[in-house]
Design an enzyme around this catalytic site. Structure first.
Site, PDB file in Angstrom:
ATOM      1  N   ASP A  25       0.865  -1.187   0.000  1.00 30.29           N
ATOM      2  CA  ASP A  25       0.000   0.000   0.000  1.00 30.29           C
ATOM      3  C   ASP A  25       0.900   1.235   0.000  1.00 30.29           C
ATOM      4  OD1 ASP A  25      -3.227   0.374   0.740  1.00 30.29           O
ATOM      5  OD2 ASP A  25      -2.012   2.142   1.187  1.00 30.29           O
ATOM      6  N   SER A  26       0.326   2.370  -0.418  1.00 28.09           N
ATOM      7  CA  SER A  26       1.113   3.601  -0.406  1.00 28.09           C
ATOM      8  C   SER A  26       1.028   4.316   0.939  1.00 28.09           C
ATOM      9  CB  SER A  26       0.635   4.533  -1.531  1.00 28.09           C
ATOM     10  OG  SER A  26      -0.744   4.770  -1.394  1.00 28.09           O
ATOM     11  N   CYS A  44     -14.390  -0.169  -6.736  1.00 29.42           N
ATOM     12  CA  CYS A  44     -15.387   0.562  -5.944  1.00 29.42           C
ATOM     13  C   CYS A  44     -15.846   1.802  -6.707  1.00 29.42           C
ATOM     14  CB  CYS A  44     -14.820   0.927  -4.574  1.00 29.42           C
ATOM     15  SG  CYS A  44     -13.312   1.865  -4.644  1.00 29.42           S
TER      16      CYS A  44
END
Ligand code: SAH
Length: 406
Positions: A261-262, A350
């Site tokens: 993840d960032s 999403c």
């Protein structure tokens, strides 16, 4: 900006509003819970009402048909509050909705960690409430909800008696309604992240500093499916946030999981939760750009039994659809290259604007460019704590597909 005063006005003294001639069809005939600005017959007086004012909607014969909220300063200018034109929007009214939502979750989800209110799906337009045991995080993303905040909080207290309440005003939806951002504790205290038990794992969520409300409850059933697929194998969890997929997989017996993840804050919570669960060396987290990390892993020859890619909305609106679809294709291509033969690629979207069929097409296109074939084995949506208003299928934004690759 000054909002409408809370609903102290008796229903007979309320402003009255009608649709422009032959407009409002989606609301009146299709049962949609909102209507657009250009459908409404505002006059000088109703146009000047403070955002979030409660009004009585009348039909063409001037008969009252519903209690609605008005905001002439935004496109979604009318929102359905109650089919009863006499309804009082007070603490008891909110408490009834919160209790009904809690009872539905008790039946469908169990426990005390879930999305308690999913806006129109739970009869509270623009309102999100996530429940973390004794703590609730509230997003009042519409002017009417902000204007009635004290009644809302009173109703929440009456129905659930939470010890802690966080108001989270960071949603981009609020900007569209002309509401300011911010986050604050309005009840109780928090000393650090809270535990979120789900799918056999215990996660950690930061309700004051984390993304959105602190946790993504929507992926719960898809975490469970990914965990089944990963049993005994290695999982790569890309766009991992705080380890939603990877920690569920480890709890279900995956041999290892790597979360990418960032956000360092999100990964720190995943690391702490992995320790809390006793996963030890089986869990690793790397802060990196997802595309760069997947490219590097492929160059190094890394392969996994399950690769999950759950990016942020690449197509947050219709204008971004084309670019968004290309990004899903690229994600599928990079992910597919990392899957062991016989393993699984899970791709999530999403983006409200991306139809399920479009996601399947982009996933398949990306897999082919990676030289992979396979079959769709699972199509998932948001969990049952995200009910959908039947007239608003687009609020069922989440799509999760899993393919087995040859
Ligand atoms: N999979 C998570 C939710 C992911 S939300 C769950 O099941 O709970 C999307 C995540 O993508 C966020 O945590 C965000 O920090 C991360 N993100 C956004 N852009 C990114 C990028 N370019 N590279 C890596 N991570 C990114």
């Amino acid at each position: 900006m000054s909002l409408a005063p809370a609903d102290s006005v008796s229903s007979s003294a309320r402003p009255r509003i009608r649709f422009r001639e032959k407009r409002g069809g989606r609301f009146l005939r299709e049962g949609a819970p909102w209507a657009y600005l250009d459908e409404i017959a505002f006059d000088r007086r109703t146009k000047a009402l403070p955002p979030g004012s409660v009004a009585v909607l009348e039909d063409e014969e001037r008969r009252p048909v519903a209690t609605v909220a008005l905001n002439a300063g935004t496109q979604v200018a009318l929102r359905m509050l109650d089919p009863d034109p006499e309804a009082q929007i007070d603490g008891a009214w909110f408490a009834a909705r919160f209790s009904a939502a809690r009872d539905l979750r008790a039946r469908l989800i169990g426990g005390e960690h879930y999305r308690l209110i999913h806006a129109e799906g739970d009869g509270l337009p623009g309102v999100i409430v996530d429940r973390f045991g004794p703590a609730c995080v509230v997003q009042a993303n519409a002017a009417w909800a902000e204007a009635h905040l004290s009644a809302l909080l009173e109703g929440l207290d009456a129905a659930l008696a939470p010890e802690v309440v966080v108001l989270n005003d960071d949603s981009r939806l609020r900007a569209l309604e002309g509401l300011p951002p911010g986050r604050r504790l309005v009840k109780g205290t928090l000393d650090g992240p809270v535990e979120v038990p789900q799918n056999g794992a215990i996660y950690l969520a930061d309700l004051l500093k984390g993304q959105k409300t602190g946790w993504y409850f929507d992926q719960r059933p898809n975490h469970a499916t990914a965990a089944l697929l990963a049993k005994g194998g290695r999982m790569l969890d890309v766009f991992a946030h705080s380890g939603g997929f990877s920690l569920a997989a480890l709890a279900a017996g995956a041999s290892s999981a790597l979360a990418v993840d960032s956000s360092e804050l999100a990964l720190d919570l995943a690391r702490a939760a992995a320790v809390r669960n006793g996963f030890g060396e089986r869990f690793a987290a790397a802060r990196a750009d997802a595309f760069g990390a997947m490219t590097r892993l492929a160059e190094e020859g890394a392969r996994f039994e399950v690769v999950v890619c759950d990016p942020p909305a690449f197509a947050p609106n219709r204008a971004a659809l084309e670019a968004g679809l290309r990004a899903y294709r690229r994600t599928a291509r990079l992910g597919a290259a990392l899957v062991e033969p016989g393993g699984f690629l899970m791709l999530c979207s999403c983006s409200q604007a991306v139809e399920p069929e479009a996601l399947r097409e982009e996933a398949w296109a990306g897999m082919r460019v990676a030289g992979r074939r396979g079959r769709l084995v699972y199509s998932g949506r948001a969990g049952a704590d995200h009910p959908i208003h039947p007239a608003l299928p687009e609020t069922g934004y989440l799509k999760t597909l899993a393919f087995q690759l040859d």
